[in-house]
Design an enzyme around this catalytic site. Structure first.
Site, PDB file in Angstrom:
ATOM      1  N   SER A  40      47.902  32.299  34.187  1.00 35.00           N
ATOM      2  CA  SER A  40      47.351  31.957  35.492  1.00 35.00           C
ATOM      3  C   SER A  40      46.899  30.495  35.474  1.00 35.00           C
ATOM      4  O   SER A  40      47.696  29.620  35.155  1.00 35.00           O
ATOM      5  CB  SER A  40      46.216  32.917  35.862  1.00 35.00           C
ATOM      6  N   ASP A  70      54.302  39.180  41.023  1.00 39.96           N
ATOM      7  CA  ASP A  70      53.103  38.355  40.916  1.00 39.96           C
ATOM      8  C   ASP A  70      52.810  37.648  42.239  1.00 39.96           C
ATOM      9  O   ASP A  70      53.656  36.904  42.741  1.00 39.96           O
ATOM     10  CB  ASP A  70      53.309  37.319  39.810  1.00 39.96           C
TER      11      ASP A  70
END
Length: 522
Positions: free
Chosen positions: A187, A456
């Site tokens: 991330s 995602d």
């Protein structure tokens, strides 16, 4: 190694029916892993080693541009249970939070520990400056934050590698010129891994960037695109219907209708449309925390059940329609655990305070004590990253209200940091600057692996963005699987999903080859 962009078929069935307040825009990055015991022994000798939760302190420079300002103590943790002399050092970035939540990344339940076991390496978890207890100054004021930026964090890694004496045999002889270091992140910390290797070529022998949000985007409405694509389609249809109705009611300006709509969700005292829109979006955002190993009994799918199951019957692919969806969503918020877990109360006035971003005197904005991750994270969002999550442009399907726009978040920046922003910052300008400095989507750094998941919600900020012309190379592999956000960092998810295991094994293959080619320079 031939095909680098590994695109696997969808192998899990989509369910037929099937906590985030403003205080957690990012979702806190990588998956957390529960550790049953911190006690460890060396896998070969059986020697008892320091517990995994043993905290080590490193004297890090406060300001890399002005070393005369001195140092602060930066926390880090070490696992040498798999280490053999000559093995790599795997450095895991703690990212935007207290790094004690990530001690699981020292174990072989996660990608770092699993690779360390395969490669005879040591895992080091380092806490990001201004998160957790690793703070250059005793508060999180604007004055303290003058040394809180991407470049200082990147420079932290270099100074750490070149000066740390790791608490393992020969730990004072493991600088990057003598031992191969691999940088890991997911991330935001995955983006930081990319930024670091882009700005400091040769410092790390290799890198692993999972779901890396490398492209700073001010108006990131595409966050909801993968969710809309992969969520149960009946639920998607009904969420879109409700959001379209919400926007229509607020656009009408009819105060009676607006109040009635708020009452439906138990959010009667939420004063502002943007905050009401965020309260609705917060349950959609729980998609980010999904993992294959967690199964269907999660907040997100329980929410979809509330909309799509009526009298034991499941809606078809088009959903039930606005009337039933509105009633189901309202009942879920009024009577379910979601708002209670998010805000600590189902009292309307408490919920109003929980979602209020318009009161500059609220504790949310005035609390400058350390280990307040949300404040530290917003400083990066406001100044360098953007990432405002909002509704799609007109004519594009949307799961989030169009009342959520960059202006909503830019105003929050002025409430957090009035000394820094007398008028709202321009997140578009800031994001463009970050992309110019650190490469964004266009990075081609050698021996850096990018891993992305089709499901995602941050997919479009990564190198797997739809329509990308940067498809990777044999030295900059782009691995794409059927995962959620940073799913590949969980070995447990690889156990239950062959697509996830495939990219994990591919990464191992690359690292094994690159380490066999690595030579010390001193």
């Amino acid at each position: 190694m031939a095909l680098l962009r590994v695109v696997t078929p969808l192998i899990l069935a989509v369910y037929a029916y099937a906590s985030q307040s403003i205080r957690s825009v990012s979702g806190r990055g990588v998956p957390k892993v529960h550790v049953e015991s911190y006690e460890v022994t060396h896998k070969v000798t059986g020697e008892a080693l320091p517990p995994l939760d043993t905290v080590y302190l490193f004297d890090q420079l406060i300001d890399h541009n002005n070393p005369a300002l001195g140092t602060f103590q930066q926390r880090y943790w070490v696992s040498s249970q798999y280490y053999q002399p000559g093995g790599p050092i795997l450095l895991m970035s703690g990212g935007e939070g207290d790094a004690t939540e990530l001690i699981g990344y020292l174990t072989n339940y996660t990608i770092t520990g699993w690779l360390a076991e395969k490669l005879n390496g040591t895992v080091v978890l380092i806490e990001h400056r201004f998160f957790g207890e690793s703070n250059p100054y005793p508060d999180l004021s604007v004055e303290s934050f003058r040394v809180h930026n991407l470049q200082q964090s990147i420079d932290d890694y270099e100074y750490f590698l070149k000066n740390v004496h790791l608490p393992i045999p020969g730990g004072d002889q493991l600088g990057p010129d003598k031992a191969p270091w691999i940088l890991f992140g997911g991330s935001y910390s995955g983006a930081l891994a990319s930024y670091t290797m882009y700005k400091k070529p040769g410092l790390f022998a290799a890198g692993y960037a999972s779901s890396a949000v490398v492209e700073a985007i001010a108006d990131f409405w595409e966050y909801y695109t993968p969710i809309r694509q992969y969520m149960p389609q009946n639920c998607s249809a009904d969420v879109q219907a409700v959001i379209a109705h919400v926007d229509k009611v607020f656009e009408s300006g009819n105060e009676a209708e607006i109040q009635s709509l708020k009452d439906t969700f138990g959010l009667s005292d939420v004063a502002h449309g943007g905050d009401f829109a965020w309260a609705l979006a917060s349950v959609i955002n729980t998609w980010q925390s999904l993992q294959f190993s967690s199964g269907p009994n999660t907040t997100f799918f329980n929410f979809c059940d509330a909309l799509e199951v009526k009298d034991g019957e499941i809606a078809g692919p088009d959903g039930w329609g606005l009337e039933q969806a509105l009633a189901g969503w309202g009942s879920y918020y009024k009577n379910g655990p979601f708002l209670l877990s998010t805000c600590g109360s189902l009292n309307s006035s408490t919920l109003a305070t929980c979602f209020d971003t318009y009161d500059p005197n609220a504790d949310l904005f005035t609390n400058i004590t350390v280990n307040n991750w949300n404040r530290s994270w917003y400083w990066l969002l406001c100044n360098e990253l953007g990432f405002s999550l909002g509704g799609a442009p007109q004519g594009t399907p949307t799961l989030a209200s169009r009342m959520l726009a960059p202006e909503y978040y830019e105003r929050i920046c002025t409430n957090f940091f009035p000394e820094a922003f007398r008028s709202p910052p321009n997140m578009f300008i800031n994001a463009d600057r970050t992309n110019r400095l650190y490469g964004g989507w266009n990075v081609t750094t050698e021996r850096l692996i990018f891993l992305n998941g089709l499901r995602d919600p941050w997919r479009e900020t990564g190198v797997a963005v739809d329509g990308s012309t940067n498809l990777g190379s044999d030295l900059n592999p782009h691995l794409l699987g059927d995962g959620y956000h940073a799913t590949d960092m969980s070995i447990i998810d690889g156990d239950v999903n062959p697509s996830v295991r495939a990219v994990q094994l591919k990464a191992l293959q690359y690292f094994s080859q690159w380490l066999s080619e690595w030579k010390p320079s001193a």
